[in-house]
Motif scaffolding. Sequence first.
Motif, PDB file in Angstrom:
ATOM      1  N   PRO A   1      39.262 -51.090 -17.991  1.00 48.11           N
ATOM      2  CA  PRO A   1      40.447 -51.939 -18.130  1.00 48.11           C
ATOM      3  C   PRO A   1      41.167 -51.767 -19.466  1.00 48.11           C
ATOM      4  O   PRO A   1      42.332 -52.149 -19.596  1.00 48.11           O
ATOM      5  CB  PRO A   1      39.902 -53.368 -17.981  1.00 48.11           C
ATOM      6  N   ALA A   2      40.508 -51.177 -20.446  1.00 50.75           N
ATOM      7  CA  ALA A   2      41.153 -50.959 -21.746  1.00 50.75           C
ATOM      8  C   ALA A   2      41.925 -49.645 -21.789  1.00 50.75           C
ATOM      9  O   ALA A   2      42.576 -49.345 -22.788  1.00 50.75           O
ATOM     10  CB  ALA A   2      40.113 -50.985 -22.863  1.00 50.75           C
ATOM     11  N   ASN A   3      41.872 -48.864 -20.702  1.00 46.92           N
ATOM     12  CA  ASN A   3      42.548 -47.561 -20.647  1.00 46.92           C
ATOM     13  C   ASN A   3      43.165 -47.321 -19.268  1.00 46.92           C
ATOM     14  O   ASN A   3      42.759 -46.394 -18.563  1.00 46.92           O
ATOM     15  CB  ASN A   3      41.568 -46.435 -20.976  1.00 46.92           C
ATOM     16  N   PRO A   4      44.148 -48.135 -18.858  1.00 50.63           N
ATOM     17  CA  PRO A   4      44.762 -47.886 -17.547  1.00 50.63           C
ATOM     18  C   PRO A   4      45.389 -46.494 -17.514  1.00 50.63           C
ATOM     19  O   PRO A   4      46.108 -46.103 -18.430  1.00 50.63           O
ATOM     20  CB  PRO A   4      45.839 -48.965 -17.427  1.00 50.63           C
TER      21      PRO A   4
ATOM     22  N   ILE B   1      43.584 -50.155 -25.194  1.00 47.38           N
ATOM     23  CA  ILE B   1      44.223 -51.441 -25.475  1.00 47.38           C
ATOM     24  C   ILE B   1      43.334 -52.192 -26.462  1.00 47.38           C
ATOM     25  O   ILE B   1      42.135 -52.349 -26.230  1.00 47.38           O
ATOM     26  CB  ILE B   1      44.413 -52.269 -24.197  1.00 47.38           C
ATOM     27  N   GLN B   2      43.916 -52.611 -27.553  1.00 44.96           N
ATOM     28  CA  GLN B   2      43.232 -53.448 -28.543  1.00 44.96           C
ATOM     29  C   GLN B   2      43.612 -54.896 -28.231  1.00 44.96           C
ATOM     30  O   GLN B   2      44.658 -55.375 -28.654  1.00 44.96           O
ATOM     31  CB  GLN B   2      43.677 -53.057 -29.958  1.00 44.96           C
ATOM     32  N   TRP B   3      42.787 -55.575 -27.434  1.00 40.88           N
ATOM     33  CA  TRP B   3      43.144 -56.903 -26.938  1.00 40.88           C
ATOM     34  C   TRP B   3      43.299 -57.915 -28.068  1.00 40.88           C
ATOM     35  O   TRP B   3      44.175 -58.780 -28.002  1.00 40.88           O
ATOM     36  CB  TRP B   3      42.130 -57.379 -25.909  1.00 40.88           C
ATOM     37  N   LEU B   4      42.467 -57.827 -29.089  1.00 39.27           N
ATOM     38  CA  LEU B   4      42.565 -58.774 -30.202  1.00 39.27           C
ATOM     39  C   LEU B   4      43.939 -58.686 -30.869  1.00 39.27           C
ATOM     40  O   LEU B   4      44.556 -59.703 -31.168  1.00 39.27           O
ATOM     41  CB  LEU B   4      41.459 -58.489 -31.230  1.00 39.27           C
ATOM     42  N   HIS B   5      44.422 -57.485 -31.072  1.00 37.80           N
ATOM     43  CA  HIS B   5      45.713 -57.279 -31.734  1.00 37.80           C
ATOM     44  C   HIS B   5      46.862 -57.137 -30.740  1.00 37.80           C
ATOM     45  O   HIS B   5      48.022 -57.031 -31.160  1.00 37.80           O
ATOM     46  CB  HIS B   5      45.657 -56.034 -32.629  1.00 37.80           C
ATOM     47  N   ARG B   6      46.538 -57.097 -29.439  1.00 35.92           N
ATOM     48  CA  ARG B   6      47.530 -57.007 -28.357  1.00 35.92           C
ATOM     49  C   ARG B   6      48.440 -55.789 -28.526  1.00 35.92           C
ATOM     50  O   ARG B   6      49.651 -55.869 -28.435  1.00 35.92           O
ATOM     51  CB  ARG B   6      48.340 -58.297 -28.243  1.00 35.92           C
ATOM     52  N   ARG B   7      47.790 -54.636 -28.783  1.00 36.81           N
ATOM     53  CA  ARG B   7      48.537 -53.393 -28.946  1.00 36.81           C
ATOM     54  C   ARG B   7      47.805 -52.272 -28.206  1.00 36.81           C
ATOM     55  O   ARG B   7      46.615 -52.392 -27.900  1.00 36.81           O
ATOM     56  CB  ARG B   7      48.716 -53.040 -30.407  1.00 36.81           C
ATOM     57  N   ALA B   8      48.558 -51.182 -27.961  1.00 34.63           N
ATOM     58  CA  ALA B   8      47.955 -50.030 -27.284  1.00 34.63           C
ATOM     59  C   ALA B   8      48.776 -48.786 -27.566  1.00 34.63           C
ATOM     60  O   ALA B   8      49.959 -48.863 -27.901  1.00 34.63           O
ATOM     61  CB  ALA B   8      47.886 -50.269 -25.781  1.00 34.63           C
TER      62      ALA B   8
ATOM     63  N   GLU C   1      53.403 -57.892 -18.033  1.00 34.00           N
ATOM     64  CA  GLU C   1      52.194 -58.277 -17.311  1.00 34.00           C
ATOM     65  C   GLU C   1      50.959 -58.404 -18.198  1.00 34.00           C
ATOM     66  O   GLU C   1      50.126 -59.265 -17.955  1.00 34.00           O
ATOM     67  CB  GLU C   1      51.912 -57.273 -16.180  1.00 34.00           C
ATOM     68  N   LEU C   2      50.836 -57.550 -19.180  1.00 37.71           N
ATOM     69  CA  LEU C   2      49.652 -57.578 -20.038  1.00 37.71           C
ATOM     70  C   LEU C   2      49.876 -58.383 -21.306  1.00 37.71           C
ATOM     71  O   LEU C   2      48.939 -58.623 -22.061  1.00 37.71           O
ATOM     72  CB  LEU C   2      49.229 -56.148 -20.405  1.00 37.71           C
ATOM     73  N   ASP C   3      51.123 -58.769 -21.557  1.00 39.03           N
ATOM     74  CA  ASP C   3      51.496 -59.546 -22.744  1.00 39.03           C
ATOM     75  C   ASP C   3      51.110 -58.836 -24.045  1.00 39.03           C
ATOM     76  O   ASP C   3      50.722 -59.467 -25.017  1.00 39.03           O
ATOM     77  CB  ASP C   3      50.874 -60.947 -22.689  1.00 39.03           C
ATOM     78  N   LEU C   4      51.222 -57.503 -24.029  1.00 33.72           N
ATOM     79  CA  LEU C   4      50.983 -56.773 -25.268  1.00 33.72           C
ATOM     80  C   LEU C   4      52.151 -57.020 -26.218  1.00 33.72           C
ATOM     81  O   LEU C   4      53.263 -57.320 -25.795  1.00 33.72           O
ATOM     82  CB  LEU C   4      50.808 -55.278 -24.999  1.00 33.72           C
ATOM     83  N   GLN C   5      51.883 -56.885 -27.503  1.00 32.36           N
ATOM     84  CA  GLN C   5      52.891 -57.161 -28.521  1.00 32.36           C
ATOM     85  C   GLN C   5      53.395 -55.907 -29.218  1.00 32.36           C
ATOM     86  O   GLN C   5      54.404 -55.954 -29.920  1.00 32.36           O
ATOM     87  CB  GLN C   5      52.326 -58.135 -29.560  1.00 32.36           C
ATOM     88  N   LYS C   6      52.704 -54.780 -29.024  1.00 34.37           N
ATOM     89  CA  LYS C   6      53.108 -53.559 -29.713  1.00 34.37           C
ATOM     90  C   LYS C   6      52.590 -52.358 -28.930  1.00 34.37           C
ATOM     91  O   LYS C   6      51.455 -52.344 -28.468  1.00 34.37           O
ATOM     92  CB  LYS C   6      52.515 -53.542 -31.135  1.00 34.37           C
TER      93      LYS C   6
END
Length: 178
Positions: free
Chosen positions: A57-60, A81-88, A119-124
């Motif tokens: 799930p961290a590498n779609p 995907i770095q979920w803590l920092h919401r970036r990928a 959908e993933l609410d990533l920030q960066k």
Amino acid sequence: MLNSKRLVLRALHPSDLSTQYLSWLNDGDVSRYLETRFLPQTMEALQSYWQNHRDDPANPWFAICLVEDGRHIGNIKLGPIQWLHRRADLSLFIGDKSCWGLGYASEAIGLVRDWAFRELDLQKLNAGIYAGNIGSRRAFEKNGFELEGTLRQEAVSDGSRVDVWRMGLPRSSWLSAS
């Protein structure tokens, strides 16, 4: 599955691990800016890589396919995907050379970019591009990515040290452009 007028991005299937896909990875033109270029690729290595990463799930990881005929023309990956920092990081390649220069890379980047932010609410989102890979840089720029820095002599390409461009797109910039 992510869709546009011309593309479908879907999970990579075992049937995608074909001799054609393998030929892309072993084609010097296709793999020129890919990390896979350093070793000859085999079907066993390709299948093992898919098996180890298909449910991460961290590498779609998506197959880029044409709507018109379902043909698999390349891949695009978001991650890790770095979920803590919401970036990928976002990376891709178009393996089918008959599809180069037609805007498919830009279109695929846009689909994954929008999905990642909505959908993933990533920030960066970030991308690393070998200096000289103008086509890739333009595809990311068309999708709002900007040059954030140049990593001097960061990588090896054709036996020489080369720079790597770091491109980035914060969610706030994407929102203001939407």
